[in-house]
Design an enzyme around this catalytic site. Structure first.
Site, PDB file in Angstrom:
ATOM      1  N   LEU A  65       0.822  -1.210   0.000  1.00 18.32           N
ATOM      2  CA  LEU A  65       0.000   0.000   0.000  1.00 18.32           C
ATOM      3  C   LEU A  65       0.854   1.258   0.000  1.00 18.32           C
ATOM      4  O   LEU A  65       0.460   2.290  -0.547  1.00 18.32           O
ATOM      5  CB  LEU A  65      -0.919   0.020   1.227  1.00 18.32           C
ATOM      6  CG  LEU A  65      -1.975  -1.085   1.314  1.00 18.32           C
ATOM      7  CD1 LEU A  65      -2.744  -0.973   2.625  1.00 18.32           C
ATOM      8  CD2 LEU A  65      -2.922  -1.017   0.126  1.00 18.32           C
ATOM      9  N   GLY A  66       2.022   1.196   0.635  1.00 16.64           N
ATOM     10  CA  GLY A  66       2.890   2.364   0.687  1.00 16.64           C
ATOM     11  C   GLY A  66       4.132   2.084   1.506  1.00 16.64           C
ATOM     12  O   GLY A  66       4.252   1.044   2.166  1.00 16.64           O
ATOM     13  N   GLY A  68       7.570   4.239   3.744  1.00 14.99           N
ATOM     14  CA  GLY A  68       8.062   5.494   4.300  1.00 14.99           C
ATOM     15  C   GLY A  68       9.417   5.296   4.926  1.00 14.99           C
ATOM     16  O   GLY A  68      10.076   4.266   4.721  1.00 14.99           O
ATOM     17  N   VAL A  73       3.833  -0.690   4.395  1.00 16.25           N
ATOM     18  CA  VAL A  73       2.482  -1.086   4.795  1.00 16.25           C
ATOM     19  C   VAL A  73       1.872  -1.910   3.668  1.00 16.25           C
ATOM     20  O   VAL A  73       1.860  -1.479   2.505  1.00 16.25           O
ATOM     21  CB  VAL A  73       1.594   0.137   5.102  1.00 16.25           C
ATOM     22  CG1 VAL A  73       0.180  -0.320   5.478  1.00 16.25           C
ATOM     23  CG2 VAL A  73       2.192   0.971   6.229  1.00 16.25           C
ATOM     24  N   LYS A  86       1.937  -3.507   8.867  1.00 17.99           N
ATOM     25  CA  LYS A  86       3.051  -2.566   8.827  1.00 17.99           C
ATOM     26  C   LYS A  86       4.305  -3.259   9.300  1.00 17.99           C
ATOM     27  O   LYS A  86       4.333  -3.823  10.389  1.00 17.99           O
ATOM     28  CB  LYS A  86       2.764  -1.340   9.704  1.00 17.99           C
ATOM     29  CG  LYS A  86       3.880  -0.300   9.674  1.00 17.99           C
ATOM     30  CD  LYS A  86       3.479   0.966  10.421  1.00 17.99           C
ATOM     31  CE  LYS A  86       4.541   2.041  10.293  1.00 17.99           C
ATOM     32  NZ  LYS A  86       4.134   3.299  10.967  1.00 17.99           N
ATOM     33  N   ASP A 188       2.403  13.627  14.636  1.00 16.08           N
ATOM     34  CA  ASP A 188       2.626  13.601  13.188  1.00 16.08           C
ATOM     35  C   ASP A 188       1.286  13.616  12.453  1.00 16.08           C
ATOM     36  O   ASP A 188       1.093  12.906  11.463  1.00 16.08           O
ATOM     37  CB  ASP A 188       3.445  12.376  12.781  1.00 16.08           C
ATOM     38  CG  ASP A 188       4.040  12.520  11.376  1.00 16.08           C
ATOM     39  OD1 ASP A 188       4.168  13.680  10.900  1.00 16.08           O
ATOM     40  OD2 ASP A 188       4.369  11.501  10.752  1.00 16.08           O
TER      41      ASP A 188
END
Length: 335
Positions: A65-66, A68, A73, A86, A188
């Protein structure tokens, strides 16, 4: 892998540190049975909170999904239910920060709220699987959808109208007020860390920078370490100056987020260090576009934003006060 900082400071309420502490947290599983989780029922908060091992055979990664700074994730399944997984990256320049990020995620492991992404389980042990073994730990979470508020603001042809901004703001502040009532500061908050469900409701996620404050006051600095994580465009000026964090830091971040929803623009442009210096030394804030002055409602939202990004934390409203203000605006709009 043990936490590099004292476990009692990081474990959620209900998880007792012991010499026989197992490497995995799953607050929603009963011994001898599959995990008893339901993402919509409040009985989650009543389930036994103990440490159990993740059943890796039941965990399946589907698609990325992504990613960082601290990991990846994935969408996947756990005992047949769709979840988000995650993995906190092991090979980073700052391994201590990566481990702190993993343990910080568990600040909300015992919390249940419709506007917060729920944690199903978390583990620091990994099987002999190349897809997983490169991580400090794995966190299994509720799958809240594949769309973020950031994507909704900047990648959809139809801009958010004031009604949509107020609805999303209500969701975000409901979740934030709940977190603050448990003395947890997110640190955040930004559109990329707010997920939008298929039903169009917002859920706050990514608690890797979060901190559990030691007292209930959001006015007295009580974090005994300098918090340098988070996103500089949304970071409160007192944090940029190196001061201790309070709950009011999240209120500042929300102001930038609401500004983004309304203006559909990026808060700042230019060199990071120049932006940080301007925010700290000259109280620079994003500029208000004409949309904030075209209607009485727009002007009221501008006033709320101005109050939320005040220099002094004491001058900003609390999450509860802000939620009430947003509800009042929504009531005016829907009359």
């Amino acid at each position: 892998m043990p936490s590099p900082i004292p476990i009692h400071r990081l474990l959620p309420k209900g998880f007792s540190p012991t010499l026989t502490l197992r490497p995995c947290s799953s607050p929603n599983r009963t011994p001898g049975k599959g995990p008893q989780f339901s993402f919509t029922k409040p009985h989650w908060a009543l389930l036994r909170r103990s440490w159990y091992t993740v059943i890796w055979d039941e965990l399946k990664l589907l698609d990325l999904l992504g990613s960082g700074g601290f990991g990846w994730v994935y969408r996947g399944t756990y005992y047949g239910q769709t979840v988000a997984i995650k993995k906190v990256r092991k090979c980073t320049k700052n391994r201590l920060a990566a481990r702190q990020s993993f343990w910080a995620e568990l600040n909300v492991a015992h919390l249940v709220h419709e506007n917060i992404v729920k944690i199903v389980a978390a583990t620091t042990s990994v099987p002999s699987d190349p897809a997983i073994e490169d991580s400090v730990g794995t966190i299994i979470m509720e799958y809240a959808g594949g769309t973020s508020l950031d994507h909704r603001i900047y990648n959809c042809a139809e801009p958010l109208d004031i009604r949509g901004c107020l609805q999303f703001s209500n969701d975000i502040m409901s979740g934030l007020a709940f977190l603050h009532s448990h003395h947890i500061v997110h640190l955040d908050l930004k559109p990329a860390n707010v997920l939008i469900t298929e039903a169009g409701r917002c859920k706050i996620g990514d608690f890797g920078c979060s901190h559990k404050l030691t007292t209930g006051s959001d006015l007295t600095p009580n974090v005994q370490w300098r918090h340098l994580a988070g996103t500089y465009t949304h970071r409160a000026p007192e944090l940029l100056r190196g001061c201790n964090a309070t709950l009011k830091a999240d209120i500042y971040s929300f102001a930038i987020t609401l500004w983004q929803m309304m203006s559909r623009d990026q808060p700042y442009s230019g060199d990071r260090q120049c932006v940080v210096y301007a925010v700290v030394a000259y109280n620079r804030r994003p500029s208000f576009s004409p949309i904030f002055n075209e209607t009485p409602m727009g002007r009221q939202i501008r006033s709320i934003i101005n109050n939320c990004w005040e220099v002094e934390p004491n001058d900003r409203p609390s999450a509860k006060e802000l939620l009430e203000s947003i509800n009042c605006l929504a009531a005016q709009l829907w009359r």
